[in-house]
Design an enzyme around this catalytic site. Structure first.
Site, PDB file in Angstrom:
ATOM      1  N   HIS A   1       0.859  -1.195   0.000  1.00 21.08           N
ATOM      2  CA  HIS A   1       0.000   0.000   0.000  1.00 21.08           C
ATOM      3  C   HIS A   1       0.891   1.239   0.000  1.00 21.08           C
ATOM      4  O   HIS A   1       1.879   1.287   0.731  1.00 21.08           O
ATOM      5  CB  HIS A   1      -0.885  -0.005   1.253  1.00 21.08           C
ATOM      6  CG  HIS A   1      -1.983   1.013   1.216  1.00 21.08           C
ATOM      7  ND1 HIS A   1      -1.768   2.337   1.517  1.00 21.08           N
ATOM      8  CD2 HIS A   1      -3.290   0.899   0.887  1.00 21.08           C
ATOM      9  CE1 HIS A   1      -2.923   2.998   1.384  1.00 21.08           C
ATOM     10  NE2 HIS A   1      -3.863   2.146   0.998  1.00 21.08           N
TER      11      HIS A   1
ATOM     12  N   CYS B   1      -3.643   2.593  -4.550  1.00 21.34           N
ATOM     13  CA  CYS B   1      -4.613   3.381  -3.780  1.00 21.34           C
ATOM     14  C   CYS B   1      -4.599   4.805  -4.351  1.00 21.34           C
ATOM     15  O   CYS B   1      -3.637   5.551  -4.147  1.00 21.34           O
ATOM     16  CB  CYS B   1      -4.240   3.373  -2.296  1.00 21.34           C
ATOM     17  SG  CYS B   1      -5.357   4.387  -1.295  1.00 21.34           S
TER      18      CYS B   1
ATOM     19  N   HIS C   1      -7.525   0.349  -4.548  1.00 18.09           N
ATOM     20  CA  HIS C   1      -8.377   1.145  -3.657  1.00 18.09           C
ATOM     21  C   HIS C   1      -8.721   2.376  -4.470  1.00 18.09           C
ATOM     22  O   HIS C   1      -7.813   3.143  -4.818  1.00 18.09           O
ATOM     23  CB  HIS C   1      -7.609   1.622  -2.429  1.00 18.09           C
ATOM     24  CG  HIS C   1      -7.255   0.548  -1.458  1.00 18.09           C
ATOM     25  ND1 HIS C   1      -6.536   0.805  -0.307  1.00 18.09           N
ATOM     26  CD2 HIS C   1      -7.535  -0.772  -1.442  1.00 18.09           C
ATOM     27  CE1 HIS C   1      -6.383  -0.321   0.372  1.00 18.09           C
ATOM     28  NE2 HIS C   1      -6.973  -1.302  -0.294  1.00 18.09           N
TER      29      HIS C   1
ATOM     30  N   ASP D   1     -12.690   3.031  -1.159  1.00 19.98           N
ATOM     31  CA  ASP D   1     -11.853   3.282   0.019  1.00 19.98           C
ATOM     32  C   ASP D   1     -12.618   4.225   0.938  1.00 19.98           C
ATOM     33  O   ASP D   1     -13.844   4.292   0.866  1.00 19.98           O
ATOM     34  CB  ASP D   1     -10.498   3.815  -0.428  1.00 19.98           C
ATOM     35  CG  ASP D   1      -9.367   3.412   0.521  1.00 19.98           C
ATOM     36  OD1 ASP D   1      -9.652   2.988   1.637  1.00 19.98           O
ATOM     37  OD2 ASP D   1      -8.201   3.544   0.127  1.00 19.98           O
ATOM     38  N   HIS D   2     -11.928   4.926   1.776  1.00 21.96           N
ATOM     39  CA  HIS D   2     -12.562   5.786   2.771  1.00 21.96           C
ATOM     40  C   HIS D   2     -13.790   6.501   2.205  1.00 21.96           C
ATOM     41  O   HIS D   2     -13.741   7.077   1.130  1.00 21.96           O
ATOM     42  CB  HIS D   2     -11.589   6.849   3.266  1.00 21.96           C
ATOM     43  CG  HIS D   2     -10.280   6.280   3.718  1.00 21.96           C
ATOM     44  ND1 HIS D   2      -9.204   7.062   4.000  1.00 21.96           N
ATOM     45  CD2 HIS D   2      -9.899   5.011   3.946  1.00 21.96           C
ATOM     46  CE1 HIS D   2      -8.190   6.298   4.381  1.00 21.96           C
ATOM     47  NE2 HIS D   2      -8.591   5.045   4.350  1.00 21.96           N
TER      48      HIS D   2
ATOM     49  N   TYR E   1     -15.007   4.566   7.414  1.00 20.57           N
ATOM     50  CA  TYR E   1     -15.411   3.186   7.167  1.00 20.57           C
ATOM     51  C   TYR E   1     -16.872   2.892   7.500  1.00 20.57           C
ATOM     52  O   TYR E   1     -17.207   1.840   8.010  1.00 20.57           O
ATOM     53  CB  TYR E   1     -14.461   2.216   7.887  1.00 20.57           C
ATOM     54  CG  TYR E   1     -13.124   2.150   7.181  1.00 20.57           C
ATOM     55  CD1 TYR E   1     -12.984   1.405   6.013  1.00 20.57           C
ATOM     56  CD2 TYR E   1     -12.017   2.871   7.630  1.00 20.57           C
ATOM     57  CE1 TYR E   1     -11.782   1.365   5.326  1.00 20.57           C
ATOM     58  CE2 TYR E   1     -10.808   2.841   6.954  1.00 20.57           C
ATOM     59  CZ  TYR E   1     -10.704   2.078   5.801  1.00 20.57           C
ATOM     60  OH  TYR E   1      -9.521   2.048   5.119  1.00 20.57           O
TER      61      TYR E   1
END
Ligand code: CS2
Ligand code: MN
Length: 362
Positions: free
Chosen positions: A207, A245, A272, A317-318, A331
């Protein structure tokens, strides 16, 4: 492409597997043994129980995020081989459980860094945000306390209390470690784990550092295309790959996301995909996934993945906190479910416009 959703486990997540199962187009879960301590070897029964639980809910355990690498390995201390052995044991257990994707990071001391967990946007949603000015002004210990206080009672990934208990000692460990040393420690680790990855066909997916530059004077190495390509070339094995990501690479506006995806072709095992909105080069917030809500062209990103032959695991993702949901910041269920659906929609359009999918129904 396999659309998945991150889930921290029954004890730690506000979301259930049953809820995830109802997001159309999400077939798998990315999870971990969230209470494991970096450096320990995972027990086979714990892994099998987790897998069983996910499968019972009608989902696939598509990968692990993360098997965290402990600081002894990152800093290359004298006892690192012992911890690498533990990591190999964990990979063996995962391979035997038929799990083939492992996300990890190589950031010293901290995982991702944000300065706010609930910045309010004009529509009333709240998002995580980063401001370099705030980082420059803050003391590390204070930042940790404020993250703890604002996380709605959840343990934030990468900011586990035991990991932060002795930040001073951790900083001390990295006193002599510059970027090149950290890089060499990563290569040493990768070379050591490649045989077991080959044996069980486990794809390691590093990551990126988030933000993609050095914070608190600590070295950071997974920040740009050139640095990543160097790593991919030096351990030139398909099992040495990346988690692409967009929100992490994209935090540095010098990184060209589309170009990087093409450059890493064949080595992106996990994606991501999320969007960021910049207020200035060093102040950004985590927008909705939708292109026009932030500064990234999400269509171009998905298209680059498609055009480069990406066939791996992907997840939103977030997300923002919306509709009054209280969850671990970033999340929640709602906004990430919207993100998954949006990304699935983009993908369907790209696939069909390339004439690749047969019509299912008129
Ligand atoms: C983060 C990280 O951006 C992200 O996905 O939530 O915590 C990430 O899971 C780790 O850096 C991967 O090891
Ligand atoms: Mn990410």
């Amino acid at each position: 492409m396999e659309m998945t959703f991150r889930w921290f486990g029954r004890q730690f997540d506000s979301i259930t597997l049953q809820q995830i199962r109802q997001i159309a187009g999400v077939t798998g879960v990315i999870t971990t043994l969230y209470d494991s301590v970096p450096g320990e070897a995972w027990a086979k029964d714990a892994v099998l129980a987790l897998k069983h639980e996910v499968e019972e809910a009608g989902l696939k355990l598509s990968g692990i995020e993360s098997v965290n690498v402990c600081d002894a390995i990152k800093a290359g201390t004298a006892d690192r081989d012992q911890y690498i052995d533990h990591y190999i044991k964990t990979l063996t257990v995962l391979g035997q459980a038929d799990i083939h994707l492992v996300c990890y990071n190589f950031m010293p001391v901290f995982d991702w860094t944000r300065t706010e967990l609930a910045r309010v946007r004009p529509d009333g949603s709240t998002v995580m945000a980063y401001s370099q000015k705030d980082i420059d002004a803050v003391d590390v210990g204070r930042l940790f306390d404020s993250i703890q206080e604002n996380s709605n009672g959840y343990v934030m990934p990468g900011w586990e209390p035991e990991r932060m208990a002795d930040t001073r000692k951790l900083f001390e460990m990295y006193r002599e470690i510059d970027e090149e040393k950290l890089y060499q420690n990563l290569i040493y680790f990768l070379k050591a784990v490649m045989p077991v990855c080959n044996q069980y066909d486990i794809k390691m997916a590093i990551h990126p550092d988030d933000p993609a530059w050095s914070v608190f004077g600590l070295p950071r190495i997974i920040t740009s295309k050139d640095k990543i390509l160097r790593m991919l070339k030096e351990v030139n094995d398909v099992h040495n790959g990346v988690t692409f990501c967009t929100g992490s690479y994209g935090s540095n506006l010098d990184n060209d996301l589309v170009d990087s995806i093409h450059a890493m072709k064949g080595r992106i095992h996990f994606a991501h995909v999320r969007n960021l909105k910049f207020n200035s080069r060093d102040d950004f917030e985590e927008a909705a996934h939708y292109s026009l809500d932030g500064d990234f062209d999400m269509y171009a990103i998905m298209k680059a993945l498609y055009d480069s032959g990406f066939d791996g695991v992907i997840r939103p993702d977030h997300g923002r906190s919306i509709w009054g949901e209280v969850s671990m910041p970033g999340y929640g269920l709602y906004d990430r479910a919207l993100g998954a659906s949006y990304l699935n929609g983009l993908w369907e359009a790209i696939v069909k416009s390339n004439g690749k999918e047969r019509r299912k129904r008129n």
